[in-house]
Enzyme design. Structure first.
Site, short mmCIF file in Angstrom:
data_model
loop_
_atom_site.label_atom_id
_atom_site.label_comp_id
_atom_site.label_asym_id
_atom_site.label_seq_id
_atom_site.Cartn_x
_atom_site.Cartn_y
_atom_site.Cartn_z
N SER A 120 -2.53 5.39 -13.64
CA SER A 120 -3.38 4.80 -15.22
C SER A 120 -3.80 3.79 -14.25
CB SER A 120 -3.13 5.29 -16.09
OG SER A 120 -2.80 6.71 -16.46
N THR A 121 -3.00 2.65 -14.10
CA THR A 121 -3.48 0.71 -14.43
C THR A 121 -4.98 1.12 -13.51
OG1 THR A 121 -1.56 -0.31 -12.65
CG2 THR A 121 -1.01 0.38 -14.51
N ASP A 135 0.42 -0.87 -0.35
CA ASP A 135 0.00 0.46 -0.24
C ASP A 135 0.89 0.89 -0.10
OD1 ASP A 135 -1.46 2.04 0.70
OD2 ASP A 135 -2.45 1.20 2.19
N GLY A 177 -9.25 4.53 -5.76
CA GLY A 177 -8.28 4.35 -5.65
C GLY A 177 -7.05 4.56 -4.77
N VAL A 178 -5.44 4.86 -5.62
CA VAL A 178 -5.07 5.74 -4.79
C VAL A 178 -5.27 7.00 -4.07
CG1 VAL A 178 -2.43 6.61 -5.38
CG2 VAL A 178 -3.10 4.36 -5.54
N ASP A 179 -5.57 7.57 -4.92
CA ASP A 179 -6.30 8.82 -4.29
C ASP A 179 -7.39 9.22 -3.23
OD1 ASP A 179 -7.08 12.12 -4.44
OD2 ASP A 179 -8.05 11.67 -5.86
N1 AR6 Z 1 -1.56 1.64 -2.88
C1 AR6 Z 1 -0.72 0.67 -4.01
N2 AR6 Z 1 -1.62 1.01 -5.22
C2 AR6 Z 1 -2.57 0.85 -5.18
C3 AR6 Z 1 -3.87 1.17 -3.73
C4 AR6 Z 1 -2.63 1.38 -3.05
N3 AR6 Z 1 -2.89 2.01 -1.77
N4 AR6 Z 1 -4.83 1.35 -4.46
C5 AR6 Z 1 -5.04 0.81 -6.04
N5 AR6 Z 1 -3.25 1.12 -6.89
P1 AR6 Z 1 -5.52 4.07 -9.66
P2 AR6 Z 1 -5.43 5.64 -11.69
C6 AR6 Z 1 -3.38 0.58 -7.31
O1 AR6 Z 1 -7.49 3.53 -10.30
O2 AR6 Z 1 -6.13 4.21 -13.21
C7 AR6 Z 1 -9.79 7.71 -9.16
O3 AR6 Z 1 -10.46 7.92 -8.86
C8 AR6 Z 1 -4.31 0.40 -8.57
O4 AR6 Z 1 -4.71 -1.24 -8.12
O5 AR6 Z 1 -5.68 4.19 -7.65
O6 AR6 Z 1 -4.94 6.18 -12.31
C9 AR6 Z 1 -8.22 8.98 -9.20
O7 AR6 Z 1 -9.04 10.42 -8.60
C10 AR6 Z 1 -3.86 0.58 -9.98
O8 AR6 Z 1 -2.93 -0.54 -10.40
O9 AR6 Z 1 -5.58 5.39 -10.51
C11 AR6 Z 1 -9.09 9.50 -10.64
O10 AR6 Z 1 -10.46 9.96 -10.96
C12 AR6 Z 1 -2.73 1.11 -9.58
O11 AR6 Z 1 -2.56 1.44 -8.37
C13 AR6 Z 1 -8.75 7.97 -10.77
O12 AR6 Z 1 -8.69 6.59 -9.78
C14 AR6 Z 1 -3.37 3.20 -10.13
O13 AR6 Z 1 -4.93 3.19 -9.59
C15 AR6 Z 1 -7.32 7.64 -11.31
O14 AR6 Z 1 -6.83 6.36 -11.54
#
Ligand code: AR6
Length: 172
Positions: free
Chosen positions: A121-122, A9, A31-33
């Site tokens: 973005s993944t 995480d 997600g991360v955000d």
């Molecule tokens: N730690 C590490 N990796 C993570 C975590 C975490 N806590 N949570 C998810 N991932 P994403 P995006 C992985 O969706 O595709 C949001 O709503 C996840 O499995 O966080 O750039 C924003 O506000 C994936 O491989 O980001 C935007 O609207 C990677 O992190 C949108 O999502 C990125 O997943 C951005 O989408």
């Protein structure tokens, strides 16, 4: 420079700067955000709102990056960047590379020595993991510079981890 892979995480990392896979509103999401705002607490959102009220009235453009406090996270700064949404019909790779490049530029300006990146973005934005990993590793290798001495990719799940392992195995 050390480039390392960590399973886990991103909000649990102790580094100078944690990169957030944000959206252009800078006001949070999933997600991360979502995890960064939950664990970083209200100070992160307050800083984001200040950015929206000043230089980023229209939000942050795709491929750009900007820093805020890290609030309660074990870091000094969060660097927010907006990845492109994956599209079959259009090659947006340069925008994804720009996220890594611009985040490192901001990190350098701040004087950060260690930076943690997610696989931008993944997730919700749908970018294929292998391609996202290749772009991430290639761009960071090209763009990293002092004082940044350590870059850590923090990866959720085995698919992400093995994709980044494969990307790292390609000779620089
Ligand atoms: N730690 C590490 N990796 C993570 C975590 C975490 N806590 N949570 C998810 N991932 P994403 P995006 C992985 O969706 O595709 C949001 O709503 C996840 O499995 O966080 O750039 C924003 O506000 C994936 O491989 O980001 C935007 O609207 C990677 O992190 C949108 O999502 C990125 O997943 C951005 O989408």
């Amino acid at each position: 420079m050390t480039l390392e892979l960590v399973r886990g995480d991103i909000t649990a990392q102790h580094v100078d700067a944690i990169v957030n896979a944000a959206n252009s509103s800078l006001l949070g999401g999933g997600g991360v955000d979502g995890a960064i705002h939950r664990r970083g607490g209200p100070a992160v959102l307050a800083d984001c709102r200040r950015l929206r009220a000043s230089h980023y009235g229209k939000g942050l453009a795709t491929g750009r990056a900007v820093a805020t406090t890290a609030g309660l996270l074990d870091a000094r700064w969060v660097i927010h960047t907006v990845g492109p949404v994956w599209a079959q019909s259009e090659d947006r790779s340069e925008l994804l590379a720009s996220c890594y490049r611009e985040s490192l530029r901001v990190a350098r300006e701040l004087g950060a020595k260690s930076v943690a990146f997610p696989a931008i973005s993944t997730g919700i934005f749908g970018w294929p993991m292998d391609d996202g990993a290749r772009i991430a590793v290639r761009t960071v290798r090209e763009a990293v510079d002092a004082p940044v001495a350590e870059v850590r990719f923090v990866l959720f799940g085995d698919d992400a981890y093995t994709a980044f392992e494969r990307a790292l195995a390609v000779a620089p």
